[in-house]
Design an enzyme around this catalytic site. Structure first.
Site, PDB file in Angstrom:
ATOM      1  N   SER A 178       0.872  -0.820  -0.088  1.00 14.22           N
ATOM      2  CA  SER A 178      -0.170  -0.009  -0.229  1.00 14.22           C
ATOM      3  C   SER A 178       1.177   0.842   0.281  1.00 14.22           C
ATOM      4  O   SER A 178       2.125   1.449   0.603  1.00 14.22           O
ATOM      5  CB  SER A 178      -0.499   0.323   1.235  1.00 14.22           C
ATOM      6  OG  SER A 178      -1.597   1.766   1.257  1.00 14.22           O
ATOM      7  N   TYR A 228      -1.472  -1.378  10.531  1.00 13.47           N
ATOM      8  CA  TYR A 228      -2.790  -1.706   9.445  1.00 13.47           C
ATOM      9  C   TYR A 228      -1.487  -1.565   9.174  1.00 13.47           C
ATOM     10  O   TYR A 228      -0.960  -2.410   7.964  1.00 13.47           O
ATOM     11  CB  TYR A 228      -3.823  -0.554   8.560  1.00 13.47           C
ATOM     12  CG  TYR A 228      -3.859  -1.391   7.175  1.00 13.47           C
ATOM     13  CD1 TYR A 228      -4.450  -2.619   6.908  1.00 13.47           C
ATOM     14  CD2 TYR A 228      -3.892  -0.413   6.617  1.00 13.47           C
ATOM     15  CE1 TYR A 228      -3.807  -2.887   5.785  1.00 13.47           C
ATOM     16  CE2 TYR A 228      -3.442  -0.159   5.123  1.00 13.47           C
ATOM     17  CZ  TYR A 228      -4.073  -1.354   4.678  1.00 13.47           C
ATOM     18  OH  TYR A 228      -3.920  -2.227   4.142  1.00 13.47           O
ATOM     19  N   LYS A 247       1.839  -4.168   6.212  1.00 16.51           N
ATOM     20  CA  LYS A 247       3.100  -3.812   5.240  1.00 16.51           C
ATOM     21  C   LYS A 247       3.665  -3.723   5.394  1.00 16.51           C
ATOM     22  O   LYS A 247       5.004  -3.734   4.631  1.00 16.51           O
ATOM     23  CB  LYS A 247       1.793  -2.658   4.393  1.00 16.51           C
ATOM     24  CG  LYS A 247       0.385  -3.001   4.112  1.00 16.51           C
ATOM     25  CD  LYS A 247      -0.060  -4.500   3.391  1.00 16.51           C
ATOM     26  CE  LYS A 247      -1.641  -4.427   2.830  1.00 16.51           C
ATOM     27  NZ  LYS A 247      -1.522  -5.495   2.782  1.00 16.51           N
TER      28      LYS A 247
HETATM   29  P1  NAD Z   1     -10.875  -6.639   1.218  1.00 11.35           P
HETATM   30  O1  NAD Z   1     -10.807  -7.230   2.838  1.00 11.35           O
HETATM   31  O2  NAD Z   1     -11.916  -6.233   0.224  1.00 11.35           O
HETATM   32  O3  NAD Z   1     -10.291  -8.554   1.013  1.00 11.35           O
HETATM   33  C1  NAD Z   1      -9.829  -9.456   1.226  1.00 11.35           C
HETATM   34  C2  NAD Z   1      -9.890 -10.524   2.167  1.00 11.35           C
HETATM   35  O4  NAD Z   1      -9.593 -11.250   2.283  1.00 11.35           O
HETATM   36  C3  NAD Z   1     -11.393 -11.028   2.079  1.00 11.35           C
HETATM   37  O5  NAD Z   1     -12.019 -11.731   1.399  1.00 11.35           O
HETATM   38  C4  NAD Z   1     -11.068 -11.180   3.620  1.00 11.35           C
HETATM   39  O6  NAD Z   1     -12.422 -12.026   4.096  1.00 11.35           O
HETATM   40  C5  NAD Z   1      -9.486 -12.313   3.649  1.00 11.35           C
HETATM   41  N1  NAD Z   1      -9.215 -12.674   4.393  1.00 11.35           N
HETATM   42  C6  NAD Z   1      -9.081 -11.753   5.604  1.00 11.35           C
HETATM   43  N2  NAD Z   1      -7.952 -12.215   6.506  1.00 11.35           N
HETATM   44  C7  NAD Z   1      -7.990 -13.663   6.244  1.00 11.35           C
HETATM   45  C8  NAD Z   1      -7.293 -15.045   6.030  1.00 11.35           C
HETATM   46  N3  NAD Z   1      -6.132 -15.316   7.603  1.00 11.35           N
HETATM   47  N4  NAD Z   1      -7.556 -16.147   5.539  1.00 11.35           N
HETATM   48  C9  NAD Z   1      -7.927 -15.945   4.172  1.00 11.35           C
HETATM   49  N5  NAD Z   1      -9.108 -14.771   3.865  1.00 11.35           N
HETATM   50  C10 NAD Z   1      -8.443 -13.532   4.180  1.00 11.35           C
HETATM   51  O7  NAD Z   1      -9.544  -6.202   0.539  1.00 11.35           O
HETATM   52  P2  NAD Z   1      -9.632  -5.424  -0.204  1.00 11.35           P
HETATM   53  O8  NAD Z   1      -9.611  -4.095  -0.617  1.00 11.35           O
HETATM   54  O9  NAD Z   1      -9.814  -6.519  -1.665  1.00 11.35           O
HETATM   55  O10 NAD Z   1      -7.420  -5.136  -0.327  1.00 11.35           O
HETATM   56  C11 NAD Z   1      -6.914  -6.422  -0.601  1.00 11.35           C
HETATM   57  C12 NAD Z   1      -5.326  -6.154  -0.327  1.00 11.35           C
HETATM   58  O11 NAD Z   1      -5.189  -4.870  -1.269  1.00 11.35           O
HETATM   59  C13 NAD Z   1      -5.317  -6.191   1.178  1.00 11.35           C
HETATM   60  O12 NAD Z   1      -3.926  -7.366   1.632  1.00 11.35           O
HETATM   61  C14 NAD Z   1      -5.303  -4.863   1.513  1.00 11.35           C
HETATM   62  O13 NAD Z   1      -4.313  -4.477   2.552  1.00 11.35           O
HETATM   63  C15 NAD Z   1      -4.812  -3.964   0.067  1.00 11.35           C
HETATM   64  N6  NAD Z   1      -4.920  -2.597   0.401  1.00 11.35           N
HETATM   65  C16 NAD Z   1      -6.260  -2.711  -0.062  1.00 11.35           C
HETATM   66  C17 NAD Z   1      -6.164  -1.600  -0.409  1.00 11.35           C
HETATM   67  C18 NAD Z   1      -7.891  -0.961  -0.914  1.00 11.35           C
HETATM   68  O14 NAD Z   1      -8.161   0.324  -0.249  1.00 11.35           O
HETATM   69  N7  NAD Z   1      -9.111  -1.324  -0.932  1.00 11.35           N
HETATM   70  C19 NAD Z   1      -5.381  -0.203  -1.160  1.00 11.35           C
HETATM   71  C20 NAD Z   1      -4.590  -1.011  -0.561  1.00 11.35           C
HETATM   72  C21 NAD Z   1      -3.762  -1.484  -0.143  1.00 11.35           C
END
Ligand code: NAD
Ligand code: UDP
Length: 340
Positions: A124, A149, A153
């Site tokens: 991120s 959080y 990362k």
């Molecule tokens: P999200 O929460 O929609 O998807 C993450 C998925 O991981 C969820 O479906 C959740 O059920 C699953 N999960 C969490 N812990 C788990 C575990 N221990 N075992 C199995 N499944 C598990 O998030 P997103 O927005 O799709 O983001 C995906 C990734 O990108 C994350 O790592 C997030 O930190 C990173 N990210 C997201 C953003 C954003 O703005 N959406 C920005 C930067 C980075």
């Protein structure tokens, strides 16, 4: 390639699964559904016309994770799984460190055991911390964060930088996303946050569909052109294609680990996002200017040059595209995915 997509049932994962399938790859989703609903799978299968295997396990469980790798031969992993709410991470730091670090450790352990040598990791822009100069460049060091959080990362990146050189053949792309918004143009796949949305786009979308009374704009007295914060919003479809580009680039990478910004390079203000969303909806939306939100930076945007030069990838969609697609998803699914 057969790709294990961890967290593939969430927001960014399903868009990436569709991009993988469209490019001729296979995808296997592993998601414990802690922040997603199983019904996303029906949508994915009907949009792609393909069967998509899904395993509902907690990836912090090393034995269950290893079992999945033992049953299926993977060529690569895209690791999205993790908790991502900044505010919640301040209240539950232990849960965040455990989930976000242990899931990576058990995945990398299983990859080493089963000779899987390609990993794309969801990092991120938050790793640039409060001191990096704009636009954010991958060259910046040291990385730091302002909440648990963000630290997960920074720490995950460090774990991968330390471990990758010790595993023969392992190549890791650290993708530093800026602000992913928007949804699949079908209106069938999108962002479905639990409870009150923390992020700007899902909040505006819920105001537009009548689930929330008005948008609170957190501060209009920043040193920016209209006084509201600037962010680098990127269409989730562009982001999905960035994963594909990174995955296909790994083999030609010289070093074991490389970071790439995935952003547009443009800072867009809160008012500009609101206006673009109003344009998509066709009417004005209620808002109120509220005090600044603690911890917000005035500006955050990428230098996207490295991804363009090395991955051959560039974001192409505009803020109007992002809002039009986000609105289609919200209008057609006012309460998100069906339960179950
Ligand atoms: P999200 O929460 O929609 O998807 C993450 C998925 O991981 C969820 O479906 C959740 O059920 C699953 N999960 C969490 N812990 C788990 C575990 N221990 N075992 C199995 N499944 C598990 O998030 P997103 O927005 O799709 O983001 C995906 C990734 O990108 C994350 O790592 C997030 O930190 C990173 N990210 C997201 C953003 C954003 O703005 N959406 C920005 C930067 C980075
Ligand atoms: N924001 C806002 N009202 C909201 C949510 C967010 O004014 O209800 C602002 C926030 O202060 C920031 C921008 O919108 O300036 C983007 O916030 P978001 O949480 O989506 O992303 P981040 O700040 O984590 O980059």
């Amino acid at each position: 390639m057969r790709v294990l997509v961890s967290g593939g049932a969430g927001y960014i994962g399903p868009h990436t699964v569709l991009a993988l399938l469209a490019a001729g790859h296979e995808a296997v989703i592993v998601d414990d559904l802690s922040n997603s609903k199983a019904s996303v799978l029906n949508r994915l299968e009907s949009l792609s016309g393909q069967h998509i295997p899904m395993h509902s396990i907690d990836l912090t469980d090393r034995d269950k994770t290893d079992q999945i790798f033992a049953e299926t031969a993977f060529d690569a992993v895209i690791h999205f799984a993790g908790f991502k709410a900044v505010g919640e991470s301040v209240e539950k730091p232990l849960e965040y460190y455990e989930n976000n670090l242990d899931s990576t450790l058990s995945i990398v352990r299983a990859m080493r055991r089963h000779d899987v040598t390609k990993l794309v990791f969801s990092s991120s822009a938050t790793v640039y911390g409060p001191r990096a100069p704009l636009p954010y460049s991958e060259e910046w060091w040291p990385l730091e964060a302002t909440n648990p959080y963000g630290w997960t990362k920074v720490m995950n990146e460090q774990v991968l930088r330390d471990v990758a050189p010790t595993i023969p053949g392992l190549k890791v792309a650290l993708l530093r996303y800026f602000n992913p918004i928007g949804s699949h143009p079908s209106g069938q796949i999108g962002e479905d946050p639990n409870g009150i949305p923390n992020n700007l786009l899902p909040f505006i979308a819920q105001v537009a569909v009548g689930r929330r009374e008005k948008l609170m704009i957190f501060g209009d007295d920043y040193d920016t052109p209209d006084g509201t914060c600037l962010r680098d919003y990127i269409h989730v479809e562009d982001l999905a294609l960035g994963h594909l580009a990174a995955l296909e680039h790994l083999d030609s990478m010289k070093e074991p680990v490389r970071a790439f910004n995935l952003g547009t390079g443009q800072g867009v203000s809160v008012f500009e996002v609101l206006r673009a969303f109003e344009k998509a909806v066709g009417r004005a939306l209620p808002y109120e200017v509220a005090p600044r939100r603690a911890g917000d930076l005035a500006e955050s945007y990428a230098d996207p040059t490295r991804a363009e030069q090395e991955l051959g990838w560039k974001a192409t969609k505009s803020i109007d595209d992002m809002c039009a697609d986000a609105w289609r998803w919200q209008r057609e699914n006012p309460m998100g995915y069906p339960a179950g």
